[in-house]
Motif scaffolding. Structure first.
Motif, PDB file in Angstrom:
ATOM      1  N   LEU A 155      61.947  36.642  51.375  1.00  0.00           N
ATOM      2  CA  LEU A 155      60.514  36.831  51.123  1.00  0.00           C
ATOM      3  C   LEU A 155      59.790  37.255  52.397  1.00  0.00           C
ATOM      4  O   LEU A 155      58.938  38.151  52.378  1.00  0.00           O
ATOM      5  N   ALA A 211      63.730  33.165  43.322  1.00  0.00           N
ATOM      6  CA  ALA A 211      64.747  32.202  43.770  1.00  0.00           C
ATOM      7  C   ALA A 211      65.237  31.273  42.660  1.00  0.00           C
ATOM      8  O   ALA A 211      66.311  30.689  42.761  1.00  0.00           O
ATOM      9  N   GLN A 212      64.428  31.142  41.586  1.00  0.00           N
ATOM     10  CA  GLN A 212      64.822  30.256  40.491  1.00  0.00           C
ATOM     11  C   GLN A 212      65.063  31.058  39.213  1.00  0.00           C
ATOM     12  O   GLN A 212      65.113  30.485  38.120  1.00  0.00           O
ATOM     13  N   SER A 235      67.182  33.514  46.318  1.00  0.00           N
ATOM     14  CA  SER A 235      67.919  32.536  47.115  1.00  0.00           C
ATOM     15  C   SER A 235      69.212  32.228  46.377  1.00  0.00           C
ATOM     16  O   SER A 235      69.224  32.158  45.152  1.00  0.00           O
TER      17      SER A 235
END
Ligand SMILES: *Cc1c(COP(=O)(O)O)cnc(C)c1O
Length: 362
Positions: free
Chosen positions: A64, A159-160, A181
């Motif tokens: 990011l 990321a999720q 991530s």
């Protein structure tokens, strides 16, 4: 029955033999950073997300930060961000040298509320950085429309949300660029830190490629003041083999979510939204209750681990004293009431049934 919130050893068990082969192969090869394993994963993940570029980096925070740095917005540019996101989204804006502006989420979806965005736009606003929190995509149609009207760029904290869909497109392909991530507990997790950036923007991709490697355009030639944030060969190779099972894993997560949504029946519990059950990737199954402390203790007494994502909103953290007096009632309510119950690919049907029955008699 004992059910931990998450058991990473069990999650990686199906890959044990292949992972050991990766260790041997990389050791034997003698090339450890920015090599062909990294490029192979970048290609595979770009193809998975249906984007032009994927660039591996060291972790999600760096992903990011680097995207935002690459944009070279004016110093003190304001970036809009959800007030209930994980701290990394906000830190990335700070580390890139800009000013995060908090936007309240919707109490129904826990995602940035597009209805609250326009009132936060000023002459200094340069971008909106949305978070597809818990594995559900933000309302990108509305957000991209607002951005177009105000000439803002849009980025995703994905990321999720590995594999999460929004109107037939995948997270990572819904904006100007996205940060992923691969922290071990994510839907696609490495055996250490790892991350990636996806984008369709040629100029941005070229700059990001340099920024992650000290700003180097070619060996010992530096066009920018970059950082060291590279994906190593071992993690990349592990991610490539785990990526092949991601769709199947996400499918199983949806099945668990559907069982929870259809069978948890308790007036004290508010379930997450089920409007996009089949598009979401259920990184977390987050319920809400005004009796959270009692619920957590009760679940623990029945052998079931829970977790809280997250207990303190960013604006009330000591790290951000400048915001400590700000009132953000929706975020505050969410942080007081949310609790995550186990949802991961190592859960058995018996365990899922036991979790449902236990919650129903709370
Ligand atoms: C995990 C996570 C990050 C940070 O990823 P790291 O790899 O730990 O740096 C950023 N944003 C969200 C929403 C996350 O869940």
């Amino acid at each position: 029955m004992q059910i931990p919130f998450l058991n990473l050893k069990a999650i990686n068990k199906p890959f044990e033999l292949e992972i050991k082969e990766v260790f041997d192969e990389v050791l034997e090869k003698g090339w450890y950073i920015l090599g062909e394993k990294g490029r192979a994963f970048e290609e595979a993940f770009a193809q998975f997300c249906n984007v032009k570029y994927c660039l591996g980096v060291a972790n999600g925070l760096d992903a990011l930060t680097i995207i935002l740095k690459a944009c070279a917005f004016p110093l003190e540019a304001e970036i809009l961000v959800a007030s209930n996101t994980y701290i990394a989204t906000i830190l990335a804006i700070k580390h890139a040298g800009y000013v995060p502006v908090l936007v309240e989420p919707s109490l129904e979806t826990y995602l940035i509320d597009s209805a609250n965005i326009e009132q936060k736009i000023t002459s200094k606003t340069s971008a909106i950085l949305v978070t597809h929190l818990y594995g559900k995509c933000c309302d990108m149609q509305a957000i991209n429309l607002i951005a177009k009207k105000h000439h803002l760029r849009v980025f995703e904290d994905a990321a999720q949300a590995h594999g999460a869909k929004y109107k037939e497109k995948l997270a990572g392909n819904l904006s100007d660029g996205a940060g992923f991530s691969f922290y071990p507990s994510k839907n696609l997790g490495a055996l250490g830190d790892a991350g990636a950036i996806t984008t369709n923007d040629d100029a941005l991709a070229e700059k990001i490629m340099a920024l992650r490697n000290y700003g180097s355009s070619k060996k010992y030639v530096f066009d920018y003041q970059g950082i060291n944030s590279r994906l190593d060969e071992i993690q990349a190779a592990i991610l490539s083999l785990k990526l092949r099972k991601l769709e199947e894993d996400n499918h199983y997560r949806r099945k668990i979510a559907s069982l929870y949504l259809n069978n948890i029946k308790n007036d004290k519990i508010i379930l997450p939204p089920n409007d996009t059950l089949e598009d979401d990737v259920w990184h977390l199954f987050v319920i809400r209750t005004t009796q959270r402390d009692d619920f957590v203790k009760y679940m623990l007494s029945k052998g079931i681990g829970t977790d809280i994502h997250y207990p303190i909103p960013p604006h009330q953290q000591k790290a951000f004293t400048e915001w400590n007096r700000v009132s953000l009632p929706i975020s505050e309510k969410i942080h007081k009431e949310v609790v995550s119950i186990p949802l991961n690919i190592s859960l058995t049907e018996n365990e899922i049934t036991y979790i449902i029955e236990t919650i129903n008699i709370f």
